[in-house]
Design a protein around this motif. Structure first.
Motif, PDB file in Angstrom:
ATOM      1  N   ALA A   5     -31.648  25.042  60.769  1.00  0.00           N
ATOM      2  CA  ALA A   5     -32.706  24.049  60.970  1.00  0.00           C
ATOM      3  C   ALA A   5     -33.027  23.891  62.452  1.00  0.00           C
ATOM      4  O   ALA A   5     -34.202  23.827  62.842  1.00  0.00           O
ATOM      5  CB  ALA A   5     -32.283  22.708  60.363  1.00  0.00           C
ATOM      6  N   MET A   6     -32.000  23.840  63.298  1.00  0.00           N
ATOM      7  CA  MET A   6     -32.226  23.715  64.739  1.00  0.00           C
ATOM      8  C   MET A   6     -32.954  24.941  65.270  1.00  0.00           C
ATOM      9  O   MET A   6     -33.868  24.833  66.086  1.00  0.00           O
ATOM     10  CB  MET A   6     -30.904  23.517  65.476  1.00  0.00           C
ATOM     11  N   GLY A   7     -32.577  26.116  64.792  1.00  0.00           N
ATOM     12  CA  GLY A   7     -33.255  27.344  65.207  1.00  0.00           C
ATOM     13  C   GLY A   7     -34.733  27.341  64.834  1.00  0.00           C
ATOM     14  O   GLY A   7     -35.584  27.747  65.628  1.00  0.00           O
ATOM     15  N   LEU A   8     -35.047  26.857  63.634  1.00  0.00           N
ATOM     16  CA  LEU A   8     -36.437  26.771  63.201  1.00  0.00           C
ATOM     17  C   LEU A   8     -37.235  25.805  64.075  1.00  0.00           C
ATOM     18  O   LEU A   8     -38.379  26.083  64.451  1.00  0.00           O
ATOM     19  CB  LEU A   8     -36.516  26.334  61.736  1.00  0.00           C
ATOM     20  N   LEU A   9     -36.641  24.672  64.402  1.00  0.00           N
ATOM     21  CA  LEU A   9     -37.329  23.712  65.274  1.00  0.00           C
ATOM     22  C   LEU A   9     -37.572  24.304  66.659  1.00  0.00           C
ATOM     23  O   LEU A   9     -38.667  24.165  67.221  1.00  0.00           O
ATOM     24  CB  LEU A   9     -36.514  22.422  65.408  1.00  0.00           C
TER      25      LEU A   9
END
Length: 75
Positions: A50-54
């Motif tokens: 999720a952090m990577g996508l953001l």
């Protein structure tokens, strides 16, 4: 504000990937303590992904966005 709306709507479960205390995920007022919701929250689901996508999302630019108001330091 978003959490309060979900509590009032009696959403049963909220699952999210990553929490960002600076831009959301917590507030000055403990809304849950005031409203005493039945909502169950679970954070950290695929947190790294999720952090990577953001991060990837914010690398892009929006051609319709207004000009930035961030002050640039000149040395």
């Amino acid at each position: 504000m978003c959490a309060a709306a979900l509590y009032v709507l009696k959403v049963k479960n909220i699952v999210y990937g990553c929490q960002n205390d600076r831009f959301g995920g917590s507030t000055v007022l403990d809304v849950a303590a005031v409203l005493r919701p039945v909502t169950i929250m679970k954070g950290g689901y695929k947190g790294e992904e999720a952090m990577g996508l953001l991060k990837e999302f914010y690398k892009g630019t929006n051609p319709s966005a207004p000009p930035s108001k961030v002050k640039v330091k000149h040395n």
